[in-house]
Write a protein that holds these residues in place. Structure first.
Motif, PDB file in Angstrom:
ATOM      1  N   HIS A  45       0.828  -1.215   0.000  1.00  0.00           N
ATOM      2  CA  HIS A  45       0.000   0.000   0.000  1.00  0.00           C
ATOM      3  C   HIS A  45       0.861   1.262   0.000  1.00  0.00           C
TER       4      HIS A  45
ATOM      5  N   SER B 253      -6.597   0.609  -4.770  1.00  0.00           N
ATOM      6  CA  SER B 253      -5.709  -0.465  -4.315  1.00  0.00           C
ATOM      7  C   SER B 253      -6.364  -1.823  -4.475  1.00  0.00           C
TER       8      SER B 253
ATOM      9  N   VAL C 145      -1.157  -5.228  -4.936  1.00  0.00           N
ATOM     10  CA  VAL C 145      -1.698  -5.119  -3.577  1.00  0.00           C
ATOM     11  C   VAL C 145      -2.541  -6.338  -3.248  1.00  0.00           C
TER      12      VAL C 145
ATOM     13  N   TYR D 225      -0.828   4.561  -2.215  1.00  0.00           N
ATOM     14  CA  TYR D 225      -2.258   4.616  -1.958  1.00  0.00           C
ATOM     15  C   TYR D 225      -2.610   5.277  -0.629  1.00  0.00           C
TER      16      TYR D 225
END
Length: 247
Positions: A172, A213, A219, A177
């Motif tokens: 992440h 994400s 991810v 993100y």
């Protein structure tokens, strides 16, 4: 029969090996650093929330004279309402004990901060946590909102799920993100619990980042690995208090 010197040498060697084995199962560098963070949560009576916030805003300096406040937030979404959440930093347990003794003797703090607030509090909770060794506490670039994501992992500790969890967090962060503030592993409280404190500019930017994400295969792959060890998760959106060092 072995001479006493040889017996002592073997005993010391065995003890050293035992310590090495134990340390290999620990979370790493933090074992040599006594610094810990106390998560302190106040659940307020519904009609007393504003009064409590005004009181601590006016008198928090009496408390921070004794130890460092990392941040103070009110819970906006994702948990019991009328809740205030603090993070306090201590060098070690002796430091915390000394702070508590000093507070017990501080009449001004008791009369202006502690006693007036007792009648406003419905419940309070304390949890002792350490920063995981692969992150440090970061300060966001500007004011925003915070998210505390709490993960209850399967028994076994970081030796079991630590690497997978680390990869999920970094996926992440590295892809932009969200911004990581800190990752905390519970020492006292519900064991095998990890708290991740995130920062975003707003609740909407957080929502947009989360949606993107979920569509990113990098991810998704990292999270899929980590959830194999997950028992439960709770997310809370936190609004920083005006006097909070982390805004």
């Amino acid at each position: 029969m072995l001479p006493l010197r040889s017996v002592l040498a073997r005993a010391l060697t065995s003890r050293t090996l035992a310590l090495q084995v134990c340390s290999s199962f620990a979370t790493g560098p933090r074992q040599n650093d006594g610094t810990f963070y106390e998560f302190h949560t106040y659940s307020l009576k519904p009609s007393k929330m504003n009064e409590f916030l005004e009181n601590i805003k006016k008198n928090m300096h009496l408390r921070t004279a004794h130890s460092e406040l990392v941040g103070c937030w009110s819970v906006e979404f994702g948990g019991r309402m009328n809740k205030v959440f603090h993070i306090w930093k201590y060098e070690n347990f002796a430091h915390r004990t000394a702070v508590q003794k000093a507070l017990a003797k501080d009449k001004e703090w008791q009369e202006q901060f502690l006693i007036p607030n007792l009648a406003l509090i419905d419940k309070q909770e304390s949890e002792i946590t350490y920063l995981v060794p692969w992150c440090k506490l970061e300060k966001p670039p500007k004011e925003g909102v915070y998210e505390l994501a709490s993960f209850q992992m399967k028994p076994g500790g970081p030796a079991l799920w630590g690497d997978a969890f680390k990869r999920a967090v970094h996926a992440h962060v590295n892809l932009g993100y969200t911004k990581l503030v800190g990752v905390f592993h519970a020492e006292y409280g519900a064991l095998n619990t990890v708290h991740v404190l995130w920062w975003n500019e707003s609740a909407d930017s957080r929502a947009a980042g989360r949606h993107h994400s979920h569509e990113d295969p990098r991810v998704v792959a990292a999270v899929r690995e980590s959830v194999n060890y997950l028992v439960s998760q709770q997310n809370m959106l936190l609004i920083p208090a005006s006097f909070s060092p982390l805004k």
